[in-house]
Design a protein around this motif. Structure first.
Motif, PDB file in Angstrom:
ATOM      1  N   GLY A 208       0.801  -1.226   0.000  1.00 44.93           N
ATOM      2  CA  GLY A 208       0.000   0.000   0.000  1.00 44.93           C
ATOM      3  C   GLY A 208       0.829   1.269   0.000  1.00 44.93           C
ATOM      4  N   VAL A 209       1.886   1.304   0.816  1.00 49.35           N
ATOM      5  CA  VAL A 209       2.714   2.517   0.896  1.00 49.35           C
ATOM      6  C   VAL A 209       3.424   2.804  -0.432  1.00 49.35           C
ATOM      7  CG1 VAL A 209       4.703   3.585   2.027  1.00 49.35           C
ATOM      8  CG2 VAL A 209       2.980   2.397   3.399  1.00 49.35           C
ATOM      9  N   PRO A 210       4.091   1.803  -1.055  1.00 55.39           N
ATOM     10  CA  PRO A 210       4.683   2.081  -2.365  1.00 55.39           C
ATOM     11  C   PRO A 210       3.653   2.498  -3.412  1.00 55.39           C
ATOM     12  CG  PRO A 210       5.636   0.089  -1.445  1.00 55.39           C
ATOM     13  CD  PRO A 210       4.492   0.468  -0.558  1.00 55.39           C
ATOM     14  N   LEU A 211       2.490   1.840  -3.411  1.00 52.48           N
ATOM     15  CA  LEU A 211       1.452   2.209  -4.379  1.00 52.48           C
ATOM     16  C   LEU A 211       0.974   3.640  -4.143  1.00 52.48           C
ATOM     17  CD1 LEU A 211      -0.369   1.438  -6.714  1.00 52.48           C
ATOM     18  CD2 LEU A 211      -1.979   0.449  -5.070  1.00 52.48           C
ATOM     19  N   SER A 212       0.855   4.026  -2.865  1.00 51.55           N
ATOM     20  CA  SER A 212       0.469   5.410  -2.543  1.00 51.55           C
ATOM     21  C   SER A 212       1.523   6.391  -3.037  1.00 51.55           C
ATOM     22  CB  SER A 212       0.272   5.567  -1.033  1.00 51.55           C
ATOM     23  OG  SER A 212      -0.760   4.726  -0.561  1.00 51.55           O
ATOM     24  N   GLY A 213       2.791   6.013  -2.878  1.00 53.95           N
ATOM     25  CA  GLY A 213       3.876   6.860  -3.377  1.00 53.95           C
ATOM     26  C   GLY A 213       3.832   7.011  -4.886  1.00 53.95           C
ATOM     27  N   ILE A 214       3.514   5.922  -5.578  1.00 53.18           N
ATOM     28  CA  ILE A 214       3.408   5.975  -7.044  1.00 53.18           C
ATOM     29  C   ILE A 214       2.241   6.860  -7.461  1.00 53.18           C
ATOM     30  CG2 ILE A 214       2.880   4.600  -9.097  1.00 53.18           C
ATOM     31  CD1 ILE A 214       4.405   2.272  -7.734  1.00 53.18           C
ATOM     32  N   LEU A 215       1.094   6.711  -6.799  1.00 49.47           N
ATOM     33  CA  LEU A 215      -0.080   7.526  -7.123  1.00 49.47           C
ATOM     34  C   LEU A 215       0.187   9.009  -6.857  1.00 49.47           C
ATOM     35  CD1 LEU A 215      -2.945   5.269  -5.706  1.00 49.47           C
ATOM     36  CD2 LEU A 215      -2.326   5.632  -8.106  1.00 49.47           C
ATOM     37  N   TYR A 216       0.891   9.297  -5.753  1.00 46.98           N
ATOM     38  CA  TYR A 216       1.243  10.685  -5.446  1.00 46.98           C
ATOM     39  C   TYR A 216       2.167  11.252  -6.522  1.00 46.98           C
ATOM     40  CZ  TYR A 216       3.620  14.634  -3.286  1.00 46.98           C
ATOM     41  OH  TYR A 216       4.178  15.871  -3.045  1.00 46.98           O
ATOM     42  N   SER A 217       3.164  10.446  -6.916  1.00 50.84           N
ATOM     43  CA  SER A 217       4.112  10.902  -7.934  1.00 50.84           C
ATOM     44  C   SER A 217       3.395  11.214  -9.238  1.00 50.84           C
ATOM     45  CB  SER A 217       5.190   9.834  -8.171  1.00 50.84           C
ATOM     46  OG  SER A 217       5.975   9.650  -7.010  1.00 50.84           O
ATOM     47  N   TYR A 218       2.484  10.353  -9.646  1.00 50.21           N
ATOM     48  CA  TYR A 218       1.797  10.581 -10.916  1.00 50.21           C
ATOM     49  C   TYR A 218       0.756  11.693 -10.826  1.00 50.21           C
ATOM     50  CZ  TYR A 218       4.136   7.090 -13.658  1.00 50.21           C
ATOM     51  OH  TYR A 218       5.102   6.412 -14.361  1.00 50.21           O
ATOM     52  N   THR A 219       0.241  11.929  -9.650  1.00 56.68           N
ATOM     53  CA  THR A 219      -0.631  13.096  -9.473  1.00 56.68           C
ATOM     54  C   THR A 219       0.147  14.377  -9.730  1.00 56.68           C
ATOM     55  OG1 THR A 219      -1.973  11.918  -7.832  1.00 56.68           O
ATOM     56  CG2 THR A 219      -2.131  14.316  -7.863  1.00 56.68           C
ATOM     57  N   ARG A 220       1.353  14.439  -9.157  1.00 53.79           N
ATOM     58  CA  ARG A 220       2.220  15.605  -9.387  1.00 53.79           C
ATOM     59  C   ARG A 220       2.657  15.693 -10.850  1.00 53.79           C
ATOM     60  NH1 ARG A 220       5.560  17.333  -5.256  1.00 53.79           N
ATOM     61  NH2 ARG A 220       6.417  18.703  -6.885  1.00 53.79           N
ATOM     62  N   ILE A 221       2.970  14.543 -11.447  1.00 55.39           N
ATOM     63  CA  ILE A 221       3.435  14.514 -12.834  1.00 55.39           C
ATOM     64  C   ILE A 221       2.339  14.999 -13.780  1.00 55.39           C
ATOM     65  CG2 ILE A 221       4.036  12.951 -14.728  1.00 55.39           C
ATOM     66  CD1 ILE A 221       5.630  11.304 -12.646  1.00 55.39           C
ATOM     67  N   ILE A 222       1.127  14.475 -13.597  1.00 60.68           N
ATOM     68  CA  ILE A 222       0.011  14.865 -14.466  1.00 60.68           C
ATOM     69  C   ILE A 222      -0.296  16.354 -14.318  1.00 60.68           C
ATOM     70  CG2 ILE A 222      -2.473  14.561 -14.880  1.00 60.68           C
ATOM     71  CD1 ILE A 222      -2.056  11.598 -14.146  1.00 60.68           C
ATOM     72  N   SER A 223      -0.246  16.825 -13.062  1.00 59.72           N
ATOM     73  CA  SER A 223      -0.481  18.241 -12.817  1.00 59.72           C
ATOM     74  C   SER A 223       0.555  19.101 -13.522  1.00 59.72           C
ATOM     75  CB  SER A 223      -0.452  18.513 -11.309  1.00 59.72           C
ATOM     76  OG  SER A 223      -0.566  19.887 -11.036  1.00 59.72           O
ATOM     77  N   ILE A 225       2.346  18.175 -16.232  1.00 60.77           N
ATOM     78  CA  ILE A 225       2.193  18.033 -17.683  1.00 60.77           C
ATOM     79  C   ILE A 225       1.056  18.909 -18.201  1.00 60.77           C
ATOM     80  CG2 ILE A 225       1.501  16.417 -19.506  1.00 60.77           C
ATOM     81  CD1 ILE A 225       3.056  14.253 -18.047  1.00 60.77           C
ATOM     82  N   LEU A 226      -0.035  18.997 -17.441  1.00 59.74           N
ATOM     83  CA  LEU A 226      -1.182  19.801 -17.871  1.00 59.74           C
ATOM     84  C   LEU A 226      -0.852  21.289 -17.962  1.00 59.74           C
ATOM     85  CD1 LEU A 226      -4.105  18.070 -15.913  1.00 59.74           C
ATOM     86  CD2 LEU A 226      -3.552  17.895 -18.350  1.00 59.74           C
ATOM     87  N   ARG A 227       0.190  21.706 -17.268  1.00 58.23           N
ATOM     88  CA  ARG A 227       0.588  23.115 -17.325  1.00 58.23           C
ATOM     89  C   ARG A 227       1.457  23.432 -18.538  1.00 58.23           C
ATOM     90  NH1 ARG A 227       1.195  22.517 -11.551  1.00 58.23           N
ATOM     91  NH2 ARG A 227       3.468  22.320 -11.793  1.00 58.23           N
ATOM     92  N   VAL A 228       1.894  22.359 -19.252  1.00 58.05           N
ATOM     93  CA  VAL A 228       2.687  22.565 -20.464  1.00 58.05           C
ATOM     94  C   VAL A 228       1.759  23.062 -21.565  1.00 58.05           C
ATOM     95  CG1 VAL A 228       4.145  21.467 -22.195  1.00 58.05           C
ATOM     96  CG2 VAL A 228       4.323  20.774 -19.799  1.00 58.05           C
ATOM     97  N   SER A 229       2.152  24.124 -22.265  1.00 59.07           N
ATOM     98  CA  SER A 229       1.268  24.755 -23.252  1.00 59.07           C
ATOM     99  C   SER A 229       1.157  23.967 -24.555  1.00 59.07           C
ATOM    100  CB  SER A 229       1.747  26.180 -23.547  1.00 59.07           C
ATOM    101  OG  SER A 229       3.099  26.155 -23.985  1.00 59.07           O
ATOM    102  N   SER A 230       2.270  23.477 -25.073  1.00 59.20           N
ATOM    103  CA  SER A 230       2.240  22.795 -26.370  1.00 59.20           C
ATOM    104  C   SER A 230       1.844  21.325 -26.227  1.00 59.20           C
ATOM    105  CB  SER A 230       3.605  22.884 -27.045  1.00 59.20           C
ATOM    106  OG  SER A 230       4.571  22.159 -26.320  1.00 59.20           O
ATOM    107  N   SER A 231       1.110  20.832 -27.223  1.00 53.06           N
ATOM    108  CA  SER A 231       0.702  19.427 -27.210  1.00 53.06           C
ATOM    109  C   SER A 231       1.908  18.512 -27.404  1.00 53.06           C
ATOM    110  CB  SER A 231      -0.335  19.162 -28.308  1.00 53.06           C
ATOM    111  OG  SER A 231       0.191  19.509 -29.579  1.00 53.06           O
ATOM    112  N   GLY A 232       2.893  18.974 -28.202  1.00 51.17           N
ATOM    113  CA  GLY A 232       4.115  18.200 -28.393  1.00 51.17           C
ATOM    114  C   GLY A 232       4.894  18.038 -27.107  1.00 51.17           C
ATOM    115  N   GLY A 233       4.943  19.094 -26.316  1.00 49.35           N
ATOM    116  CA  GLY A 233       5.629  19.032 -25.023  1.00 49.35           C
ATOM    117  C   GLY A 233       4.935  18.098 -24.065  1.00 49.35           C
ATOM    118  N   LYS A 234       3.594  18.114 -24.093  1.00 47.97           N
ATOM    119  CA  LYS A 234       2.825  17.209 -23.232  1.00 47.97           C
ATOM    120  C   LYS A 234       3.086  15.749 -23.601  1.00 47.97           C
ATOM    121  CE  LYS A 234      -1.016  20.374 -22.231  1.00 47.97           C
ATOM    122  NZ  LYS A 234      -2.469  20.620 -22.391  1.00 47.97           N
TER     123      LYS A 234
END
Length: 309
Positions: A208-223, A225-234
């Motif tokens: 559970g703890v590693p999975l929570s860490g992975i979910l947290y990391s990807y929450t930050r990553i997705i957030s 990526i969404l701030r990147v303006s160009s679709s190519g950069g995303k």
């Protein structure tokens, strides 16, 4: 039934996936092929990372460690199953069973922790690209792998100690193709209430703890990526995470599937069949996921092939 002290038990019987003698050659050929593909794929990944200086980065350092873990994980269970299928024997020695469950626990937990470390690596690479090589320096990378291994080793020793203190009834038939600790608890004549609580607690923490860490990391990553303006950069940012995310879904998805199948079905044999997914199929598919979706790995592998021809 008469009790036996564990020190008096000379062997366990691994019932395997099927008792049908006509299926034994088919199972032998199938699992031998899968094991060879697993070994070849993961060893090629390791060789590619070692031989190509362009791959001497934190991401590929962790990938090579994951491949080594997959090789070890498969080697813990499949060779013994192949020997039993070929010799028509179901036995495994007491010492062999304890050794198998210890290393199985070690590499299962190590894979979970390495996937978490790799998620953190992707988090730093995408959210802090300018400081990536400073943060993920060789010392920290080595320390993360060492800590992951140490935690896994400690956990596997706890599993060993729990099983080594059990007493068993006269006939010990394990309805599985490897020595799975929960199955051994079910076969024990000892009071395993505390053992069951402890093993599920450890599983929940180190799963559970590693999975929570992975979910947290990807929450930050997705957030990020969404701030990147160009679709190519995303696309470029997310493409660096695609392979890792696929492996995470495969590993935790199959593990969760085994847990659900064990809870829903009372058939131990079905649980053993479900376990094939994360003990055999997942380590086999990981190299394909990383090589097919990664231009750097494919390029390094082609260089190795051309060099050998």
């Amino acid at each position: 039934m008469e009790k036996k002290n564990l020190t008096g038990v000379s062997e366990f019987l691994l019932l395997g996936l099927s008792n049908d003698p006509d299926l034994q050659p088919l199972l032998f050929g199938l699992f031998l092929s899968m094991y060879l593909v697993t070994m070849l794929g993961n060893l090629l990944i390791i060789l590619a990372v070692i031989s190509d200086s362009h791959l001497h980065t934190p991401m590929y350092f962790f990938l090579s460690n994951l491949s080594l873990t997959d090789v070890s994980f498969s080697t813990t269970t499949i060779p013994k199953m192949l020997v039993n299928l070929q010799t028509h024997s179901k036995s495994i020695t007491y010492a062999g069973c304890l050794t198998q469950l210890t290393f199985f626990s070690l590499f299962a937990f190590l894979e979970s922790l390495l996937l978490t470390v790799m998620a953190y690596d992707r988090l730093v690479a995408i959210c802090h690209p300018l400081h990536y090589l400073v943060i993920m320096n060789p010392r920290l990378c080595g320390l993360l792998v060492l800590v992951s291994f140490s935690i896994s080793l400690l956990t596997s020793l706890i599993h060993y100690l729990m099983v080594s203190q059990l007493t068993f009834c006269a006939k010990v038939e394990v309805p599985h193709f490897f020595c799975d600790p929960p199955q051994l608890f079910n076969l024990s004549c000892s009071d395993t209430f505390i053992n069951n609580i402890l093993i599920y607690f450890i599983g929940a923490i180190l799963g559970g703890v590693p999975l929570s860490g992975i979910l947290y990391s990807y929450t930050r990553i997705i957030s990020s990526i969404l701030r990147v303006s160009s679709s190519g950069g995303k696309y470029k940012a997310f493409s660096t995470c695609g392979s890792h995310l696929s492996v995470v879904c495969l590993f935790y998805g199959t593990g969760l599937g085994v847990c659900l199948s064990s809870a829903v079905s009372s058939s131990h044999r079905r649980g053993a069949v479900a376990s094939v997914m994360y003990t055999v199929v997942t380590p086999m598919l990981n190299p394909f996921i990383y090589s097919l979706r990664n231009k750097d790995i494919k390029s390094a592998l082609w260089k190795i092939i051309i060099r050998r021809t």
